[in-house]
Design a protein around this motif. Structure first.
Motif, PDB file in Angstrom:
ATOM      1  N   GLN A 150       6.938  -3.714   0.356  1.00 27.23           N
ATOM      2  CA  GLN A 150       8.073  -4.460  -0.211  1.00 27.23           C
ATOM      3  C   GLN A 150       7.820  -4.823  -1.673  1.00 27.23           C
ATOM      4  OE1 GLN A 150       9.316  -7.946   1.925  1.00 27.23           O
ATOM      5  NE2 GLN A 150      10.135  -6.779   3.648  1.00 27.23           N
ATOM      6  N   ILE A 154      10.520  -2.964  -4.349  1.00 27.74           N
ATOM      7  CA  ILE A 154      11.496  -3.810  -5.038  1.00 27.74           C
ATOM      8  C   ILE A 154      11.260  -3.740  -6.546  1.00 27.74           C
ATOM      9  CG2 ILE A 154      12.266  -6.180  -5.444  1.00 27.74           C
ATOM     10  CD1 ILE A 154      11.574  -6.719  -2.466  1.00 27.74           C
ATOM     11  N   GLN A 216      12.780 -12.358  -1.424  1.00 22.13           N
ATOM     12  CA  GLN A 216      13.888 -11.904  -0.571  1.00 22.13           C
ATOM     13  C   GLN A 216      15.221 -11.955  -1.324  1.00 22.13           C
ATOM     14  OE1 GLN A 216      13.211 -10.198   1.949  1.00 22.13           O
ATOM     15  NE2 GLN A 216      11.074 -10.856   2.138  1.00 22.13           N
ATOM     16  N   ARG A 219      15.311  -8.926  -3.382  1.00 21.70           N
ATOM     17  CA  ARG A 219      15.605  -7.764  -2.525  1.00 21.70           C
ATOM     18  C   ARG A 219      17.111  -7.675  -2.257  1.00 21.70           C
ATOM     19  NH1 ARG A 219      14.554  -7.111   3.442  1.00 21.70           N
ATOM     20  NH2 ARG A 219      14.469  -4.843   3.745  1.00 21.70           N
ATOM     21  N   GLN A 220      17.697  -8.825  -1.967  1.00 20.72           N
ATOM     22  CA  GLN A 220      19.137  -8.903  -1.724  1.00 20.72           C
ATOM     23  C   GLN A 220      19.919  -8.436  -2.956  1.00 20.72           C
ATOM     24  OE1 GLN A 220      20.233  -9.482   1.348  1.00 20.72           O
ATOM     25  NE2 GLN A 220      22.220  -8.965   0.467  1.00 20.72           N
TER      26      GLN A 220
END
Length: 247
Positions: A150, A154, A216, A219-220
């Motif tokens: 991740q 990203i 996160q 990432r969104q």
């Protein structure tokens, strides 16, 4: 008989010398047929994940060879054309195509003309458990690779998106940059060091809640702005047709 390698070193070597590993260099990450030779491929992504995982693993005094072997093998089962390929195969198969399950099939069954690579259980379960919809790997090294994946994608996808003119530095929301940093280097450094110090301090593998939530959120943001972006995805209908015809 006198193999000087540990079992996980041997696994790394078997993956590195496999045909599937060599094929990673021809698969792009987000941009299907990028103009220019500085975009990531699955190969460079795999190497970035392996480096990040080794850094975290070494700092936590865990088994670096295990982390590396899992990282080397984690994306072997990816379709060509990234996510579009998974969608295309899911449609023709009538059930979800999951690249982590395919990566395991590659090392277990498909490599060496059906013999597989005969890897250790820990490496195989780390490969199977690296993606967000799979169950968590039992080993800490497997969990580290999952997070390193991740951290890597990203950040390098931001880099590639800027190179393609889809994003600029100013597009990244301030509340994210203020926490993680302004540049590619700063963001990765923040995430990796936070994971190391938080895990050492608490005895639980992970990041501090603020950093985890910010990652996160990033990432969104990437899903909305890049992964579903029509510029990046202009070739997807072609990709879908190629794969479905081949199938």
């Amino acid at each position: 008989a006198n193999d000087v390698r540990t079992c996980y070193q041997r696994d790394s070597d078997r993956i590195l010398h496999s045909k599937s590993f060599r094929r990673l260099m021809h698969k792009t990450q987000v941009f299907l047929q990028p103009e220019g030779d500085h975009y990531r491929t699955r190969m460079t992504h795999t190497l970035e994940v392996a480096r990040i995982a080794r850094t975290i693993t070494r700092a936590l005094r865990l088994n670096e060879d295990l982390s590396e072997a899992i990282a080397f093998g984690h994306d072997l089962g990816h379709t060509p054309f990234g996510h579009a390929g998974e969608v295309a195969l899911t449609e023709v198969m009538g059930e979800p195509f999951r690249h982590n399950e395919q990566s395991l099939r590659v090392v277990d069954v498909l490599e060496k003309d059906g013999q597989g690579l005969n890897l250790t259980y820990e490496v195989r379960m780390g490969i199977l458990g690296h993606s967000s919809h799979s169950r968590m790997p039992e080993t800490l090294e497997g969990q580290i690779v999952r997070k390193s994946d991740q951290i890597a994608y990203i950040n390098h996808d931001i880099d590639d998106a800027m190179r393609a003119g889809i994003l600029t530095n100013d597009d990244i929301p301030r509340e994210i940059s203020d926490v993680l940093g302004e540049t590619h280097r700063e963001r990765i450094n923040t995430l990796v060091t936070d994971m190391i110090f938080h895990s050492r301090g608490t005895g639980e593998l992970g990041m501090t809640p603020e950093i985890e939530q910010t990652m996160q959120a990033l990432r969104q943001f990437m899903f909305e702005r890049v992964y579903k972006n029509p510029v990046a995805k202009g070739e997807e209908s072609k990709a879908r047709r190629i794969l479905q015809e081949l199938y």
